[in-house]
Design a protein around this motif. Structure first.
Motif, mmCIF file in Angstrom:
data_model
loop_
_atom_site.group_PDB
_atom_site.id
_atom_site.type_symbol
_atom_site.label_atom_id
_atom_site.label_comp_id
_atom_site.label_asym_id
_atom_site.label_seq_id
_atom_site.Cartn_x
_atom_site.Cartn_y
_atom_site.Cartn_z
ATOM 1 N N ALA A 168 0.835 -1.210 0.000
ATOM 2 C CA ALA A 168 0.000 0.000 0.000
ATOM 3 C C ALA A 168 0.869 1.259 0.000
ATOM 4 N N ALA A 169 1.999 1.180 0.710
ATOM 5 C CA ALA A 169 2.871 2.355 0.821
ATOM 6 C C ALA A 169 3.606 2.652 -0.486
ATOM 7 N N VAL A 170 4.052 1.613 -1.191
ATOM 8 C CA VAL A 170 4.933 1.872 -2.344
ATOM 9 C C VAL A 170 4.238 1.754 -3.709
ATOM 10 N N ARG A 171 3.056 1.143 -3.748
ATOM 11 C CA ARG A 171 2.394 0.974 -5.051
ATOM 12 C C ARG A 171 2.123 2.309 -5.764
ATOM 13 N N PRO A 172 1.653 3.356 -5.048
ATOM 14 C CA PRO A 172 1.370 4.604 -5.778
ATOM 15 C C PRO A 172 2.578 5.141 -6.539
ATOM 16 N N LYS A 173 3.768 4.966 -5.985
ATOM 17 C CA LYS A 173 4.975 5.531 -6.591
ATOM 18 C C LYS A 173 5.606 4.591 -7.624
ATOM 19 N N TYR A 174 5.543 3.276 -7.375
ATOM 20 C CA TYR A 174 6.298 2.327 -8.207
ATOM 21 C C TYR A 174 5.434 1.280 -8.904
ATOM 22 N N GLY A 175 4.141 1.277 -8.650
ATOM 23 C CA GLY A 175 3.284 0.200 -9.155
ATOM 24 C C GLY A 175 3.242 0.078 -10.662
ATOM 25 N N HIS A 176 3.596 1.170 -11.370
ATOM 26 C CA HIS A 176 3.575 1.136 -12.846
ATOM 27 C C HIS A 176 4.867 0.547 -13.411
ATOM 28 N N TRP A 177 5.871 0.320 -12.570
ATOM 29 C CA TRP A 177 7.134 -0.245 -13.068
ATOM 30 C C TRP A 177 6.935 -1.693 -13.494
#
Length: 318
Positions: free
Chosen positions: A268-277
């Motif tokens: 939940a913490a990192v998906r907004p920033k890196y989820g598109h990688w």
């Protein structure tokens, strides 16, 4: 209760390959976030850095090399020990396969388990896996710390700048041209796989790469970085991901939460920033499990087996 398959088992789309000329001596074979291969063309010989996952896949690299040079492929360098990087080596028929002594020790300790584990979890990356010869890919020459080769007048340095993606990570540095092949220490718009990582060492290793002041960099995955600004971006993105994942996992572990809770909170913490990688959903269960291990009781990565992969996936994704 149903468990969904590994994220990567649904990843079947063919990627478009690019063969990018970085200098008279350096090329990058990249494929939209699939594992990259580096090529160094010296005065008298060619060096290939990371081989692709099978000999059949390596043939496409060889075909592109032959479009630009007929010099013999004498050297294969293994940036680290993972199967997806090394099992294509036999196709090149090199005189020497070079790796760090630390990488050799990992091949001895866990090469067989890693091979079975990787082939099982990411079938598309092992096209024509039946073309892989029996056994493992063994270095014919190893080094510790640093090794310099001269391909005629071209200086090529193999350097261990610190632990990160694995304990054996090796970069290939062309000091005359300031071009670096980083292996999986650096990724670009692709999620770092950290199942065998040293989270607490990795940021310093990236600083050591930056200190070389590379002007071009071929990451382990993602497009070749072709100027100092792009290199800085690639280093910053990788560094931020490693730091963010480890900070979230350490906070959860310190609060006494179990692995599954820590995994859900970290996602939940990192998906907004890196989820598109690229390969985010594939890597994160392995990354969080390793980070949790390192934050709690295992300074060194535990061996991934095909069985452990499945148990972990069920525990976190069911």
């Amino acid at each position: 209760m149903t468990t969904k398959a590994f994220a990567s088992q649904a990843d079947l789309e063919e990627k478009k390959v690019s063969f990018t000329k970085l200098s008279e001596h350096a090329y990058a074979y990249t494929a939209e976030g699939d594992p990259n291969t580096g090529i160094v063309i010296g005065d008298d010989a060619v060096m290939v850095i990371d081989t692709q996952a099978t000999p059949v896949m390596a043939q496409d690299v060889i075909r592109r090399i032959r479009e630009v040079t007929d010099k013999p492929i004498k050297y294969v360098v293994l940036s680290h020990y993972h199967a997806v990087r090394v099992l294509g080596a036999s196709a090149y028929q090199p005189e020497h396969i070079l790796a760090s002594e630390d990488t050799l020790s990992l091949i001895k300790e866990r090469g067989e388990q890693d091979k079975a584990s990787e082939i099982g979890r990411f079938p598309r990356l092992f096209r024509n896996v039946e073309s892989v010869p029996p056994g493992l890919t063994w270095p014919t020459m190893t080094f510790t710390g640093k090794m310099t080769l001269w391909l005629g007048q071209l200086e090529v340095q193999l350097i261990q700048l610190g632990r990160g993606h694995t304990k054996g990570d090796t970069v290939v540095w062309l000091p005359q041209e300031r071009i670096l092949f980083s292996g999986d220490l650096v990724e670009f718009d692709a999620t770092p796989y950290a199942g065998d990582a040293y989270f607490s060492d990795w940021p310093q290793t990236l600083d050591n790469i930056a200190a070389l002041k590379p002007e071009k960099l071929v990451p382990g995955r993602g497009a070749a970085l072709q100027n100092a600004d792009e290199v800085a971006q690639g280093l910053a993105g990788t560094r931020a991901f490693i730091a963010d994942v480890y900070a979230a996992v350490k906070a959860g572990a310190a609060a006494g939460k179990d692995l599954k809770a820590v995994y859900q909170e970290t996602m939940a913490a990192v998906r907004p920033k890196y989820g598109h990688w690229v390969i985010f959903d594939h890597c994160m269960p392995f990354d969080v499990t390793r980070a949790f291990d390192e934050a709690t009781q295992y300074r060194d990565p535990r061996i991934w087996t095909a069985e452990r992969d499945i148990e972990m996936w069920k525990a976190l994704e069911s």
